[in-house]
Design a protein around this motif. Sequence first.
Motif, short mmCIF file in Angstrom:
data_model
loop_
_atom_site.label_atom_id
_atom_site.label_comp_id
_atom_site.label_asym_id
_atom_site.label_seq_id
_atom_site.Cartn_x
_atom_site.Cartn_y
_atom_site.Cartn_z
N LYS A 117 0.98 -1.27 -0.02
CA LYS A 117 -0.01 -0.09 -0.15
C LYS A 117 0.80 1.26 -0.08
N ASN A 118 2.10 1.20 0.62
CA ASN A 118 2.76 2.52 0.56
C ASN A 118 3.58 2.71 -0.80
N GLU A 119 3.36 4.05 -1.00
CA GLU A 119 3.59 4.32 -2.52
C GLU A 119 5.20 4.41 -2.85
N GLN A 120 5.90 4.79 -1.62
CA GLN A 120 7.41 4.78 -1.88
C GLN A 120 7.87 3.30 -1.78
N ASP A 121 7.11 2.52 -0.99
CA ASP A 121 7.74 1.08 -0.85
C ASP A 121 7.59 0.47 -2.32
N ARG A 122 6.70 0.83 -3.08
CA ARG A 122 6.27 0.32 -4.51
C ARG A 122 7.48 0.68 -5.41
N HIS A 123 7.83 2.04 -5.11
CA HIS A 123 8.74 2.70 -5.98
C HIS A 123 10.09 1.96 -6.01
N ASP A 124 10.19 1.67 -4.81
CA ASP A 124 11.63 1.16 -4.38
C ASP A 124 11.60 -0.33 -4.86
N VAL A 125 10.74 -1.07 -4.64
CA VAL A 125 10.57 -2.54 -5.25
C VAL A 125 10.84 -2.51 -6.80
N LEU A 126 10.09 -1.65 -7.43
CA LEU A 126 10.26 -1.35 -8.95
C LEU A 126 11.53 -0.89 -9.30
N ALA A 127 12.34 -0.16 -8.49
CA ALA A 127 13.36 0.30 -8.81
C ALA A 127 14.53 -0.88 -8.77
N TYR A 128 14.35 -1.72 -7.77
CA TYR A 128 14.98 -2.79 -7.86
C TYR A 128 14.67 -3.96 -9.02
N LEU A 129 13.39 -4.23 -9.36
CA LEU A 129 13.11 -5.12 -10.71
C LEU A 129 13.73 -4.44 -11.79
N ARG A 130 13.80 -2.88 -11.74
CA ARG A 130 14.14 -2.42 -13.12
C ARG A 130 15.86 -2.77 -13.50
N GLN A 131 16.60 -3.32 -12.45
CA GLN A 131 17.79 -3.68 -12.57
C GLN A 131 18.36 -4.81 -13.37
N PHE A 132 16.95 -5.70 -13.35
CA PHE A 132 16.98 -6.94 -14.09
C PHE A 132 16.21 -6.79 -15.35
N SER A 133 16.17 -5.68 -16.06
CA SER A 133 15.56 -5.69 -17.14
C SER A 133 16.48 -5.01 -18.27
N ALA A 134 16.31 -5.35 -19.32
CA ALA A 134 16.79 -4.58 -20.49
C ALA A 134 16.35 -3.30 -21.14
N ASN A 135 15.31 -2.93 -20.33
CA ASN A 135 14.40 -1.91 -20.82
C ASN A 135 14.12 -1.06 -19.59
N PRO A 136 14.72 0.24 -19.38
CA PRO A 136 15.46 0.99 -20.39
C PRO A 136 16.83 0.32 -20.45
N GLN A 137 17.55 0.67 -21.66
CA GLN A 137 18.88 0.22 -22.01
C GLN A 137 20.05 0.83 -21.06
N ASP A 138 19.67 1.71 -20.43
CA ASP A 138 20.57 2.66 -19.66
C ASP A 138 20.82 2.04 -18.12
N ILE A 139 20.05 1.07 -17.90
CA ILE A 139 19.99 0.66 -16.63
C ILE A 139 20.69 -0.83 -16.80
N PRO A 140 21.88 -1.15 -16.32
CA PRO A 140 22.71 -2.59 -16.33
C PRO A 140 21.97 -3.39 -15.59
N GLU A 141 22.26 -4.78 -16.19
CA GLU A 141 21.80 -5.97 -15.44
C GLU A 141 22.70 -5.92 -13.99
N ALA A 142 21.92 -6.15 -12.98
CA ALA A 142 22.36 -6.43 -11.57
C ALA A 142 23.38 -7.57 -11.54
N ALA A 143 24.27 -7.36 -10.50
CA ALA A 143 25.27 -8.33 -10.26
C ALA A 143 24.42 -9.96 -9.98
#
Length: 238
Positions: A117-143
């Motif tokens: 329910k917490n909006e910032q928590d969702r944004h933080d989770v999505l930021a983590y998920l973005r690290q494992f996506s090739a889209n957008p191209q400027d965010i590298p794959e995570a270790a």
Amino acid sequence: MMKRLITTALVALAPLVGPATAEEEAQLIGDAERGAKLFAQCSGCHQIGPEAQNRIGPHLNGIFGRRAGSLEGFDYSRSMERASGDGLTWTYQYLDAYIENPRVLLSGTRMSFRGIKNEQDRHDVLAYLRQFSANPQDIPEAAPTAIAREVDLPPDILAIVGDVAYGEYLASECLTCHKRDGSDDGIPPIVKWPEEDFVIAMHAYKRKLRVHPVMQMMAGRLSDEEIAALAAYFATIE
């Protein structure tokens, strides 16, 4: 009728969760390091990282821009398949809405998660998920990310081949609470689980590592062979 309802829901949500501009997405990106910790509440069903596999839920590598219900080899719910046919694609905004309350965005989903329910928590989770996506191209794959088991079971327990017929016989007690059709009335569904995940969960209850007195009692009465049989039955139930 159901397809029309899903389509209507997606159309109604489109102005709210449609594609965002690059500037808007940049403002939404949260704290990925904090998101990695919050993702622990999702990791019981979803894996992510270089070694991630489909388990209870599909793996989440490359989730951004992916068509819903499109991973080959994963058995999606009918409602997710219908949403895929209606064109649902996981944009940042659709993912945010789904994580907030899965059943508002998509009724009939097997995902029993209550939502963040917490909006910032969702944004933080999505930021983590973005690290494992090739889209957008400027965010590298995570270790590489280690995926630890909830319980470190001996190989001989994991190697037990469950007897499906025996599992069906034993399952009557489970089915007094859990629904055979995979629906959820406040109790998480257990059909279509990978057998290893089911076995690990039951042994976690048996060792009281998972906190639920009824499940601890139920699991405590089962032998390793009985747990394997139940796992085999629920993995193949139609």
